[in-house]
Write a protein that holds these residues in place. Sequence first.
Motif, PDB file in Angstrom:
ATOM      1  N   PRO A  42      44.840  43.758  44.658  1.00 51.50           N
ATOM      2  CA  PRO A  42      44.701  45.164  45.085  1.00 51.50           C
ATOM      3  C   PRO A  42      43.353  45.455  45.741  1.00 51.50           C
ATOM      4  O   PRO A  42      43.286  46.155  46.763  1.00 51.50           O
ATOM      5  CB  PRO A  42      44.872  45.950  43.777  1.00 51.50           C
ATOM      6  CG  PRO A  42      45.662  45.048  42.894  1.00 51.50           C
ATOM      7  CD  PRO A  42      45.195  43.665  43.224  1.00 51.50           C
ATOM      8  N   ASP A  43      42.272  44.901  45.184  1.00 57.75           N
ATOM      9  CA  ASP A  43      40.939  45.145  45.742  1.00 57.75           C
ATOM     10  C   ASP A  43      40.789  44.484  47.115  1.00 57.75           C
ATOM     11  O   ASP A  43      40.184  45.052  48.029  1.00 57.75           O
ATOM     12  CB  ASP A  43      39.860  44.616  44.798  1.00 57.75           C
ATOM     13  CG  ASP A  43      39.769  45.432  43.516  1.00 57.75           C
ATOM     14  OD1 ASP A  43      40.229  46.583  43.535  1.00 57.75           O
ATOM     15  OD2 ASP A  43      39.244  44.914  42.516  1.00 57.75           O
ATOM     16  N   ILE A  44      41.334  43.279  47.257  1.00 55.98           N
ATOM     17  CA  ILE A  44      41.264  42.598  48.557  1.00 55.98           C
ATOM     18  C   ILE A  44      42.039  43.388  49.606  1.00 55.98           C
ATOM     19  O   ILE A  44      41.567  43.580  50.740  1.00 55.98           O
ATOM     20  CB  ILE A  44      41.826  41.163  48.430  1.00 55.98           C
ATOM     21  CG1 ILE A  44      40.897  40.314  47.564  1.00 55.98           C
ATOM     22  CG2 ILE A  44      42.000  40.529  49.808  1.00 55.98           C
ATOM     23  CD1 ILE A  44      41.440  38.926  47.264  1.00 55.98           C
ATOM     24  N   ALA A  45      43.229  43.863  49.238  1.00 55.26           N
ATOM     25  CA  ALA A  45      44.045  44.637  50.175  1.00 55.26           C
ATOM     26  C   ALA A  45      43.312  45.894  50.628  1.00 55.26           C
ATOM     27  O   ALA A  45      43.293  46.231  51.823  1.00 55.26           O
ATOM     28  CB  ALA A  45      45.381  44.990  49.531  1.00 55.26           C
ATOM     29  N   ALA A  46      42.693  46.594  49.682  1.00 55.40           N
ATOM     30  CA  ALA A  46      41.981  47.824  50.031  1.00 55.40           C
ATOM     31  C   ALA A  46      40.753  47.539  50.882  1.00 55.40           C
ATOM     32  O   ALA A  46      40.482  48.245  51.864  1.00 55.40           O
ATOM     33  CB  ALA A  46      41.575  48.557  48.751  1.00 55.40           C
ATOM     34  N   ASP A  47      40.011  46.495  50.542  1.00 54.87           N
ATOM     35  CA  ASP A  47      38.773  46.192  51.265  1.00 54.87           C
ATOM     36  C   ASP A  47      39.038  45.714  52.689  1.00 54.87           C
ATOM     37  O   ASP A  47      38.342  46.102  53.633  1.00 54.87           O
ATOM     38  CB  ASP A  47      37.990  45.122  50.495  1.00 54.87           C
ATOM     39  CG  ASP A  47      36.621  44.857  51.095  1.00 54.87           C
ATOM     40  OD1 ASP A  47      36.048  45.784  51.697  1.00 54.87           O
ATOM     41  OD2 ASP A  47      36.121  43.727  50.981  1.00 54.87           O
ATOM     42  N   LEU A  48      40.060  44.878  52.862  1.00 50.30           N
ATOM     43  CA  LEU A  48      40.347  44.311  54.179  1.00 50.30           C
ATOM     44  C   LEU A  48      41.423  45.095  54.933  1.00 50.30           C
ATOM     45  O   LEU A  48      41.846  44.689  56.015  1.00 50.30           O
ATOM     46  CB  LEU A  48      40.766  42.845  54.043  1.00 50.30           C
ATOM     47  CG  LEU A  48      39.707  41.926  53.410  1.00 50.30           C
ATOM     48  CD1 LEU A  48      40.200  40.488  53.372  1.00 50.30           C
ATOM     49  CD2 LEU A  48      38.377  42.010  54.160  1.00 50.30           C
ATOM     50  N   GLN A  49      41.872  46.203  54.329  1.00 51.64           N
ATOM     51  CA  GLN A  49      42.799  47.132  54.972  1.00 51.64           C
ATOM     52  C   GLN A  49      44.113  46.457  55.376  1.00 51.64           C
ATOM     53  O   GLN A  49      44.568  46.536  56.519  1.00 51.64           O
ATOM     54  CB  GLN A  49      42.141  47.788  56.186  1.00 51.64           C
ATOM     55  CG  GLN A  49      40.918  48.621  55.816  1.00 51.64           C
ATOM     56  CD  GLN A  49      40.266  49.303  57.007  1.00 51.64           C
ATOM     57  OE1 GLN A  49      40.486  48.921  58.163  1.00 51.64           O
ATOM     58  NE2 GLN A  49      39.458  50.316  56.739  1.00 51.64           N
ATOM     59  N   VAL A  50      44.702  45.774  54.402  1.00 52.62           N
ATOM     60  CA  VAL A  50      46.032  45.201  54.586  1.00 52.62           C
ATOM     61  C   VAL A  50      46.898  45.678  53.424  1.00 52.62           C
ATOM     62  O   VAL A  50      46.401  46.216  52.434  1.00 52.62           O
ATOM     63  CB  VAL A  50      45.985  43.660  54.624  1.00 52.62           C
ATOM     64  CG1 VAL A  50      45.172  43.172  55.813  1.00 52.62           C
ATOM     65  CG2 VAL A  50      45.427  43.089  53.311  1.00 52.62           C
ATOM     66  N   SER A  51      48.212  45.475  53.545  1.00 55.35           N
ATOM     67  CA  SER A  51      49.117  45.905  52.486  1.00 55.35           C
ATOM     68  C   SER A  51      49.047  44.939  51.302  1.00 55.35           C
ATOM     69  O   SER A  51      48.576  43.793  51.428  1.00 55.35           O
ATOM     70  CB  SER A  51      50.562  45.955  53.010  1.00 55.35           C
ATOM     71  OG  SER A  51      51.020  44.650  53.314  1.00 55.35           O
ATOM     72  N   ILE A  52      49.527  45.400  50.156  1.00 50.21           N
ATOM     73  CA  ILE A  52      49.577  44.545  48.972  1.00 50.21           C
ATOM     74  C   ILE A  52      50.434  43.296  49.225  1.00 50.21           C
ATOM     75  O   ILE A  52      50.012  42.175  48.901  1.00 50.21           O
ATOM     76  CB  ILE A  52      50.107  45.327  47.752  1.00 50.21           C
ATOM     77  CG1 ILE A  52      49.130  46.434  47.346  1.00 50.21           C
ATOM     78  CG2 ILE A  52      50.377  44.385  46.580  1.00 50.21           C
ATOM     79  CD1 ILE A  52      47.885  45.954  46.656  1.00 50.21           C
ATOM     80  N   PRO A  53      51.647  43.437  49.804  1.00 46.24           N
ATOM     81  CA  PRO A  53      52.438  42.231  50.086  1.00 46.24           C
ATOM     82  C   PRO A  53      51.714  41.261  51.023  1.00 46.24           C
ATOM     83  O   PRO A  53      51.807  40.046  50.857  1.00 46.24           O
ATOM     84  CB  PRO A  53      53.716  42.780  50.726  1.00 46.24           C
ATOM     85  CG  PRO A  53      53.826  44.167  50.196  1.00 46.24           C
ATOM     86  CD  PRO A  53      52.423  44.664  50.086  1.00 46.24           C
ATOM     87  N   ALA A  54      51.002  41.818  52.021  1.00 51.37           N
ATOM     88  CA  ALA A  54      50.260  40.936  52.932  1.00 51.37           C
ATOM     89  C   ALA A  54      49.170  40.189  52.174  1.00 51.37           C
ATOM     90  O   ALA A  54      48.977  38.981  52.362  1.00 51.37           O
ATOM     91  CB  ALA A  54      49.657  41.746  54.073  1.00 51.37           C
ATOM     92  N   ALA A  55      48.453  40.886  51.303  1.00 55.07           N
ATOM     93  CA  ALA A  55      47.416  40.222  50.510  1.00 55.07           C
ATOM     94  C   ALA A  55      48.024  39.186  49.582  1.00 55.07           C
ATOM     95  O   ALA A  55      47.404  38.155  49.284  1.00 55.07           O
ATOM     96  CB  ALA A  55      46.638  41.264  49.704  1.00 55.07           C
ATOM     97  N   GLY A  56      49.254  39.428  49.124  1.00 54.59           N
ATOM     98  CA  GLY A  56      49.934  38.456  48.273  1.00 54.59           C
ATOM     99  C   GLY A  56      50.184  37.130  48.963  1.00 54.59           C
ATOM    100  O   GLY A  56      50.371  36.096  48.307  1.00 54.59           O
ATOM    101  N   ALA A  57      50.175  37.146  50.320  1.00 52.94           N
ATOM    102  CA  ALA A  57      50.351  35.897  51.068  1.00 52.94           C
ATOM    103  C   ALA A  57      49.212  34.916  50.802  1.00 52.94           C
ATOM    104  O   ALA A  57      49.364  33.709  51.020  1.00 52.94           O
ATOM    105  CB  ALA A  57      50.442  36.191  52.563  1.00 52.94           C
ATOM    106  N   LEU A  58      48.075  35.422  50.313  1.00 55.84           N
ATOM    107  CA  LEU A  58      46.971  34.526  49.975  1.00 55.84           C
ATOM    108  C   LEU A  58      47.375  33.550  48.874  1.00 55.84           C
ATOM    109  O   LEU A  58      46.998  32.372  48.889  1.00 55.84           O
ATOM    110  CB  LEU A  58      45.759  35.347  49.524  1.00 55.84           C
ATOM    111  CG  LEU A  58      45.114  36.257  50.573  1.00 55.84           C
ATOM    112  CD1 LEU A  58      44.103  37.188  49.913  1.00 55.84           C
ATOM    113  CD2 LEU A  58      44.447  35.433  51.670  1.00 55.84           C
TER     114      LEU A  58
END
Length: 398
Positions: free
Chosen positions: A27-43
Amino acid sequence: MPFALYMLALAVFAQGTSEFMLSGLIPDIAADLQVSIPAAGALTSAFAAGMIVGAPLMALLSRRWPRRRTLLVLLVAFLLVHVLGAVTGSFAVLLATRVVAALANAGFLAVALATAAAMAAPDAKGRAASVLLGGTTLACIAGVPAGALLGQEWGWRAAFWAVAAVSVPAVVAIVVSVPDGPAGSGAAAAGAGARGELRALRRPRLLVTLLLGALVNGATFCTFTYLAPLVTGVTGFGSGGVPVVLALFGLGSFAGVTAGGRLADRRPRAVLAVGGVALLAGWAVFALTAQNAVTAVVLVLVQGTLSFAVGSTLIAQVLYAAVEAPTLGGGFATAALNVGAATGPWWGGVALAAGFGYRAPPWVSALLVAVALALGGAAEGLRLRRHRRVAGGHRAAA
């Protein structure tokens, strides 16, 4: 066990922390880098894919390098991409660092398994593997919660800096304590080509053991992935009880790796047979009694212990069976574990999406272990028949 082996386990601890810590940072990565939660989940998916592909690939590419150089190159690459990940403002760059980190992690673990087997006594490969895998279990117990705490206090980048920092003493220790030498083990392995190692990996015993490792690890991570919603939605624990339950599973996994390491060298078939049946029964009982808080807590600890005792014993059996493919054997063992870690949660998700509820993942875990027991039992039956046939032929000739 040699001191160098514990330093390799320290590096594996840092890598295991990196692999699992994102679950609390997305959640913090998604908010900081301005991407969606599902997109951040790709990490997370990118790291898993890198581990599956990277283990055999990096082991193959580095098999002619000296062990110490290979371990240093991979660990330094892992360290540097975490520094890059900690400072980047680009999600694409962060995603790329996760792929590179996974490749380095997979290659490091593959070569470290071969190095551990070479440094240990001929009949102590199981203990050597358990020391290395103990780094991963300690990451679940201490590294991942610490990463989540750092993320909460100082932001997700602090967790990346911490992983890089923990890797530094491991780099120094590898320079000082890991003996140099070929990536392979022994004269035969040193002279064998990549094709020779690949031919050795096609042996039925080794292929069956790799498949069993994937199935057992798939069962483990199927339930572990959905443990939080299971204990909150069915058992009735509050959200504050989730870290305690996860820590219990981690403690069980460390106990299982430790016990498996001591038994895998002497009584591997007993561990696999008895432990496998107990593991199957445990997942089924967990699914049936998940509403009972006491039973759930006990089974989380017990299943963590059994899962990693059986899993580490299977890895030790791969090392024993892959004498002619010491580097690629470790690579394929690493890949098999990660295939299980990726597919097990997927099957659990399929069961949840079908509407079977949060008890479904333990049932899926039980099914995966049942398949492993059936396959292992069939393979053992064939081995015994072949042994009796050969013994009968010798008696007839006499």
